[in-house]
Design a protein around this motif. Structure first.
Motif, PDB file in Angstrom:
ATOM      1  N   LEU A 288     -49.902 -21.187 -26.447  1.00 23.47           N
ATOM      2  CA  LEU A 288     -48.692 -21.806 -27.223  1.00 23.47           C
ATOM      3  C   LEU A 288     -47.545 -21.934 -26.614  1.00 23.47           C
ATOM      4  O   LEU A 288     -46.735 -22.987 -26.303  1.00 23.47           O
ATOM      5  CB  LEU A 288     -48.230 -21.183 -28.402  1.00 23.47           C
ATOM      6  CG  LEU A 288     -49.314 -21.392 -29.631  1.00 23.47           C
ATOM      7  CD1 LEU A 288     -49.254 -20.492 -30.885  1.00 23.47           C
ATOM      8  CD2 LEU A 288     -49.181 -22.757 -29.962  1.00 23.47           C
ATOM      9  N   VAL A 289     -47.131 -20.871 -25.364  1.00 21.80           N
ATOM     10  CA  VAL A 289     -46.200 -21.009 -24.575  1.00 21.80           C
ATOM     11  C   VAL A 289     -46.260 -22.137 -23.600  1.00 21.80           C
ATOM     12  O   VAL A 289     -45.420 -23.228 -23.337  1.00 21.80           O
ATOM     13  CB  VAL A 289     -46.008 -19.729 -23.421  1.00 21.80           C
ATOM     14  CG1 VAL A 289     -44.979 -19.825 -22.629  1.00 21.80           C
ATOM     15  CG2 VAL A 289     -45.835 -18.727 -24.656  1.00 21.80           C
ATOM     16  N   GLY A 290     -47.516 -22.377 -23.108  1.00 17.41           N
ATOM     17  CA  GLY A 290     -47.820 -23.679 -22.149  1.00 17.41           C
ATOM     18  C   GLY A 290     -47.678 -24.792 -23.012  1.00 17.41           C
ATOM     19  O   GLY A 290     -46.994 -25.740 -22.418  1.00 17.41           O
ATOM     20  N   PHE A 291     -48.106 -25.054 -24.142  1.00 16.58           N
ATOM     21  CA  PHE A 291     -48.000 -25.985 -25.027  1.00 16.58           C
ATOM     22  C   PHE A 291     -46.563 -26.376 -25.171  1.00 16.58           C
ATOM     23  O   PHE A 291     -46.160 -27.766 -25.314  1.00 16.58           O
ATOM     24  CB  PHE A 291     -48.566 -25.844 -26.563  1.00 16.58           C
ATOM     25  CG  PHE A 291     -48.252 -26.989 -27.233  1.00 16.58           C
ATOM     26  CD1 PHE A 291     -48.806 -28.107 -26.866  1.00 16.58           C
ATOM     27  CD2 PHE A 291     -48.209 -26.615 -28.637  1.00 16.58           C
ATOM     28  CE1 PHE A 291     -48.576 -29.322 -27.790  1.00 16.58           C
ATOM     29  CE2 PHE A 291     -47.758 -27.807 -29.425  1.00 16.58           C
ATOM     30  CZ  PHE A 291     -48.108 -29.177 -29.024  1.00 16.58           C
ATOM     31  N   GLY A 292     -45.691 -25.304 -25.495  1.00 13.18           N
ATOM     32  CA  GLY A 292     -44.187 -25.592 -25.899  1.00 13.18           C
ATOM     33  C   GLY A 292     -43.546 -26.149 -24.395  1.00 13.18           C
ATOM     34  O   GLY A 292     -42.761 -27.081 -24.955  1.00 13.18           O
TER      35      GLY A 292
END
Ligand code: GLA
Length: 383
Positions: A288-292
């Motif tokens: 999710l960090v990468g997605f953010g």
């Protein structure tokens, strides 16, 4: 629900046969890509329009709206645009286009009510179209293919209401699934449910309170810029049909053939398509960090290259970016106002809300609205 049923009883007498709902949506990533044959990743949200309805055998449609408190009536075999009660054109449009597509509709009496904020970029119009189409389908005893229904609702909006939107909003309103985002290939209309493993994370939608005034002319202008780009690039890259077909490295090779503005618009779209595909991979890996980070990049592209943001959206996003625990934040929908979407750790939601409620009015003089949303099922019967 009680209000809806009481309203139906008051207006029409007796009980409704069925209650249908269709949700609004928030797009997580993939903005202004749908009309470029590209990819989008929206979710259907827990805000919807509900329609209580019953069949009529006299070939009339009678539609009651609570707000404004008005009942309109039209014959199913002669459906005209209503410039006085514009809200009714969504119902008129789907009734007309469902029939033009060969579906044999009965008359209907219906009352509708919803909590999708209007003009906020959360697709209240798609929710109304889809909930009405579902109601006509049901009272007429039909079974319409869901993808076809989404396409007919889009057609009603394009040709009857007169808004030149893509397919994203109607599609997600019809096809969404709880706890999933939907990856849609807007060319083939193939789609895939993408599980959102959001344990400990919330989807927060912040309404800037700016109604999307400029949107129609600017929206159409962006569409034409993209088409112009494709026309020029076609000469250099034979076989491409849309920006979706242009590889980013080919684009860099040939972009100096484009007028400066066209170049920036096209570059944004090509990059945004890539971001959507990358997002799906990251979500599947639980990153999710990468997605953010991709959400943030999407906003920057919309702001600087595609130029469909506005100071209020940028302010809202900047407040989110400066809040600890925020994973990503961007404007969502067509732009020029409306809402942002933010992914935030659950334990930071309160702080985000506090900051938005304090800083946003200080900077803009406007009052924000904040909705914590969940990913819900697309349209269906309310049991
Ligand atoms: C509006 C349109 C959609 C899409 C978005 C931008 O919501 O209705 O079809 O083009 O703007 O991504």
């Amino acid at each position: 629900m009680e209000m809806l049923i009481n309203g139906f009883r008051e207006r029409f007498g007796g009980e409704p046969e069925t209650i249908m709902r269709a949700p609004g949506r928030v797009n997580l990533i993939g903005e202004h890509t749908d009309y470029n044959d590209g990819f989008v990743l929206p979710v259907a949200i827990d805000r919807d329009i509900m329609v209580a309805s019953r069949r009529r055998d006299d070939g009339l449609a009678r539609i009651f709206s609570f707000d404004p408190d008005i009942l309109v009536e039209f014959p199913m075999d002669d459906i005209e645009y209503d410039s006085e009660n514009r809200w009714s054109n969504y119902s008129r449009g789907v009734a007309r286009h469902l029939q033009e597509a060969g579906h044999n509709l009965s008359g209907m009496e219906a009352a509708f009510l919803g909590n999708v904020p209007r003009g906020a970029g959360l697709s209240s119009s798609a929710a109304l179209e889809v909930s009405m189409a579902m109601s006509f389908e049901k009272v007429s005893g039909l079974e319409i293919d869901p993808v076809e229904m989404a396409l007919i609702c889009q057609k009603a909006e394009n040709e009857f209401v007169g808004v030149n939107c893509g397919i994203m909003d109607q599609f997600i309103s019809r096809m969404g699934r709880r706890d999933n985002a939907l990856l849609l290939d807007c060319r083939s209309l193939e789609f895939e449910q993408v599980p959102l493993n959001l344990e400990g994370i919330k989807i927060v939608v912040c309404n800037t309170g700016v109604q999307r005034g400029l949107v129609d002319s600017e929206y159409n202008e962006r569409r034409s810029e993209c088409e112009r780009g494709v026309k020029i690039l076609e000469e250099l890259l034979p076989g491409i049909k849309a920006l979706r077909d242009v590889d980013i490295s080919d684009f860099h090779k040939y972009k100096n053939h484009l007028p400066e503005i066209t170049e920036r618009r096209c570059e944004y779209v090509i990059e945004e398509n890539n971001r959507v595909l990358e997002s799906v991979q990251l979500l599947e890996e639980g990153d999710l960090v990468g997605f953010g980070i991709l959400m943030n990049e999407s906003h920057i592209g919309l702001r600087d290259e595609y130029e469909v943001s506005c100071p209020e959206l940028d302010t809202m996003v900047t407040i989110a970016w400066s809040t600890e625990g925020v994973i990503g934040s961007r404007m969502t929908g067509a732009g020029f106002g409306g809402c942002t979407v933010t992914l935030v750790q659950e334990d930071a939601v309160e702080e985000l809300i506090r900051k938005v409620n304090k800083e946003y009015p200080e900077i803009t003089g406007l009052q924000p609205e904040i909705y914590i949303c969940t990913a819900e099922d697309g349209a269906g019967v309310v049991e």
